[in-house]
Design a protein around this motif. Structure first.
Motif, PDB file in Angstrom:
ATOM      1  N   PRO A  22       0.831  -1.210   0.000  1.00  0.00           N
ATOM      2  CA  PRO A  22       0.000   0.000   0.000  1.00  0.00           C
ATOM      3  C   PRO A  22       0.863   1.257   0.000  1.00  0.00           C
ATOM      4  CG  PRO A  22       0.087  -0.951   2.195  1.00  0.00           C
ATOM      5  CD  PRO A  22       0.767  -1.936   1.280  1.00  0.00           C
ATOM      6  N   ASP A  23       0.259   2.377  -0.379  1.00  0.00           N
ATOM      7  CA  ASP A  23       0.957   3.661  -0.366  1.00  0.00           C
ATOM      8  C   ASP A  23       0.836   4.354   0.987  1.00  0.00           C
ATOM      9  OD1 ASP A  23       1.747   3.744  -3.210  1.00  0.00           O
ATOM     10  OD2 ASP A  23      -0.422   3.758  -3.540  1.00  0.00           O
ATOM     11  N   LEU A  24      -0.149   3.929   1.786  1.00  0.00           N
ATOM     12  CA  LEU A  24      -0.340   4.479   3.128  1.00  0.00           C
ATOM     13  C   LEU A  24      -1.179   3.492   3.930  1.00  0.00           C
ATOM     14  CD1 LEU A  24      -0.990   8.083   4.244  1.00  0.00           C
ATOM     15  CD2 LEU A  24      -2.678   6.366   4.923  1.00  0.00           C
ATOM     16  N   ILE A  25      -0.909   3.405   5.230  1.00  0.00           N
ATOM     17  CA  ILE A  25      -1.647   2.490   6.104  1.00  0.00           C
ATOM     18  C   ILE A  25      -2.287   3.271   7.241  1.00  0.00           C
ATOM     19  CG2 ILE A  25      -1.478   0.520   7.687  1.00  0.00           C
ATOM     20  CD1 ILE A  25       0.917  -0.453   6.020  1.00  0.00           C
ATOM     21  N   LEU A  26      -3.598   3.079   7.430  1.00  0.00           N
ATOM     22  CA  LEU A  26      -4.319   3.610   8.584  1.00  0.00           C
ATOM     23  C   LEU A  26      -4.436   2.475   9.592  1.00  0.00           C
ATOM     24  CD1 LEU A  26      -7.199   5.555   6.777  1.00  0.00           C
ATOM     25  CD2 LEU A  26      -5.098   6.506   7.750  1.00  0.00           C
ATOM     26  N   LEU A  27      -3.895   2.664  10.789  1.00  0.00           N
ATOM     27  CA  LEU A  27      -3.744   1.555  11.731  1.00  0.00           C
ATOM     28  C   LEU A  27      -4.303   1.901  13.105  1.00  0.00           C
ATOM     29  CD1 LEU A  27      -2.517  -1.214  12.501  1.00  0.00           C
ATOM     30  CD2 LEU A  27      -0.320  -0.042  12.824  1.00  0.00           C
ATOM     31  N   ASP A  28      -5.293   1.121  13.536  1.00  0.00           N
ATOM     32  CA  ASP A  28      -5.829   1.262  14.889  1.00  0.00           C
ATOM     33  C   ASP A  28      -4.854   0.618  15.872  1.00  0.00           C
ATOM     34  OD1 ASP A  28      -7.559   1.806  16.972  1.00  0.00           O
ATOM     35  OD2 ASP A  28      -8.773   0.011  16.651  1.00  0.00           O
ATOM     36  N   VAL A  29      -4.870   1.072  17.119  1.00  0.00           N
ATOM     37  CA  VAL A  29      -3.976   0.499  18.127  1.00  0.00           C
ATOM     38  C   VAL A  29      -4.605  -0.716  18.799  1.00  0.00           C
ATOM     39  CG1 VAL A  29      -2.817   0.904  20.332  1.00  0.00           C
ATOM     40  CG2 VAL A  29      -2.756   2.661  18.551  1.00  0.00           C
ATOM     41  N   MET A  30      -5.863  -0.583  19.211  1.00  0.00           N
ATOM     42  CA  MET A  30      -6.522  -1.666  19.950  1.00  0.00           C
ATOM     43  C   MET A  30      -7.228  -2.604  18.978  1.00  0.00           C
ATOM     44  SD  MET A  30      -7.876   0.422  23.320  1.00  0.00           S
ATOM     45  CE  MET A  30      -8.540   1.809  22.409  1.00  0.00           C
ATOM     46  N   LEU A  31      -6.499  -3.628  18.551  1.00  0.00           N
ATOM     47  CA  LEU A  31      -6.991  -4.576  17.558  1.00  0.00           C
ATOM     48  C   LEU A  31      -7.052  -5.985  18.129  1.00  0.00           C
ATOM     49  CD1 LEU A  31      -4.825  -3.492  14.486  1.00  0.00           C
ATOM     50  CD2 LEU A  31      -7.314  -3.288  14.621  1.00  0.00           C
ATOM     51  N   PRO A  32      -7.976  -6.818  17.641  1.00  0.00           N
ATOM     52  CA  PRO A  32      -7.950  -8.235  18.015  1.00  0.00           C
ATOM     53  C   PRO A  32      -6.816  -8.957  17.291  1.00  0.00           C
ATOM     54  CG  PRO A  32      -9.729  -7.805  16.458  1.00  0.00           C
ATOM     55  CD  PRO A  32      -9.143  -6.464  16.819  1.00  0.00           C
ATOM     56  N   ALA A  33      -6.412 -10.077  17.832  1.00  0.00           N
ATOM     57  CA  ALA A  33      -5.375 -10.949  17.256  1.00  0.00           C
ATOM     58  C   ALA A  33      -3.970 -10.395  17.468  1.00  0.00           C
ATOM     59  CB  ALA A  33      -5.621 -11.237  15.779  1.00  0.00           C
ATOM     60  N   SER A  34      -3.755  -9.136  17.138  1.00  0.00           N
ATOM     61  CA  SER A  34      -2.440  -8.520  17.326  1.00  0.00           C
ATOM     62  C   SER A  34      -2.641  -7.013  17.404  1.00  0.00           C
ATOM     63  CB  SER A  34      -1.508  -8.882  16.164  1.00  0.00           C
ATOM     64  OG  SER A  34      -0.219  -8.341  16.355  1.00  0.00           O
TER      65      SER A  34
END
Length: 236
Positions: free
Chosen positions: A45-57
């Protein structure tokens, strides 16, 4: 058009962002847990939007994992708003950090700002007459954005590489941590210059592990940091 990966477990938010990004002409990939996000990051991807509190990891773990594989901007989205969380996200390889709840307008502005900054960096490298910098046995490839010492590849996060390239391009010149922060993260970034100190520590550790005899990066006490001029090959 840019390819944007959203990693967040809030389905309504993901759909809202997906619709808005599509309307702006972007391609969108979505993942609802950390493991799926790590796998989709391989699609470049050219950019990633990433949440902190995620399931699995959790998002911090995801960032640490994918940062060794991708150089694109990573923008954290999180309800965790402490300074410690913001600094941690940035030092792990994040490029920006926006606190939930946020307005769609602000998030889109941050996305576009990060994409523009990335495009400018590629343009500058393309226009450089020199494609490589040499400092003794250290080679900095400005096109491939890689650093090797004695032909050994040194894994850097995107921001670590940006700092090394910036200082290397101005070897011998001293920059304050505030100047480095503004140059690398931009004036509108959500953070402070303390993250520069953490990045410098990690860069030094990696360089020292590969070459303990050469001091590439020096601290000028009370002023800032400089990349030392070390005789090497002529740049190509």
């Amino acid at each position: 058009m840019s390819k944007i990966l959203i990693i967040d477990d809030e389905e309504e938010l993901v759909e809202l962002l997906k619709d808005e990004l599509h309307a702006r002409g972007h391609e969108v990939l979505t993942a609802y847990d950390g493991i799926a996000g790590i796998n989709l990051a391989e699609k470049h991807p050219d950019l990633i939007l990433l949440d902190v509190m995620l399931p699995a990891s959790d998002g911090f773990t995801v960032c640490r994992t994918i940062r060794e594989k991708v150089l694109c901007p990573i923008l954290f989205m999180s309800a965790r708003q402490s300074e410690a969380d913001r600094v941690r996200g940035l030092t792990l390889g994040g490029d920006d950090y926006i606190v939930k709840p946020f307005t769609l307008r602000e998030l889109m502005a941050r996305i576009e700002a990060n994409l523009r900054r990335e495009q400018r960096a590629h343009y500058v490298n393309k226009e450089q007459k020199r494609t490589k910098l040499y400092f003794g046995i250290l080679e900095l490839n400005l096109i491939e954005r890689t650093l090797t010492i004695n032909n050994q590849n040194i894994i850097l996060t995107r921001r670590e590489y940006d700092i090394v390239e910036f200082l290397g391009m101005h070897s011998g010149q001293v920059f304050s941590r505030e100047q480095i922060y503004e140059k690398i993260w931009g004036y509108d970034a959500d953070g402070d210059s303390n993250t520069v100190v953490e990045h410098i520590k990690k860069i030094r550790s990696k360089l020292h592990t590969a070459d303990s005899e050469t001091e590439y990066l020096s601290t000028v006490w009370g002023i800032g940091y400089k990349w030392n001029k070390i005789r090497g090959k002529d740049a190509l």
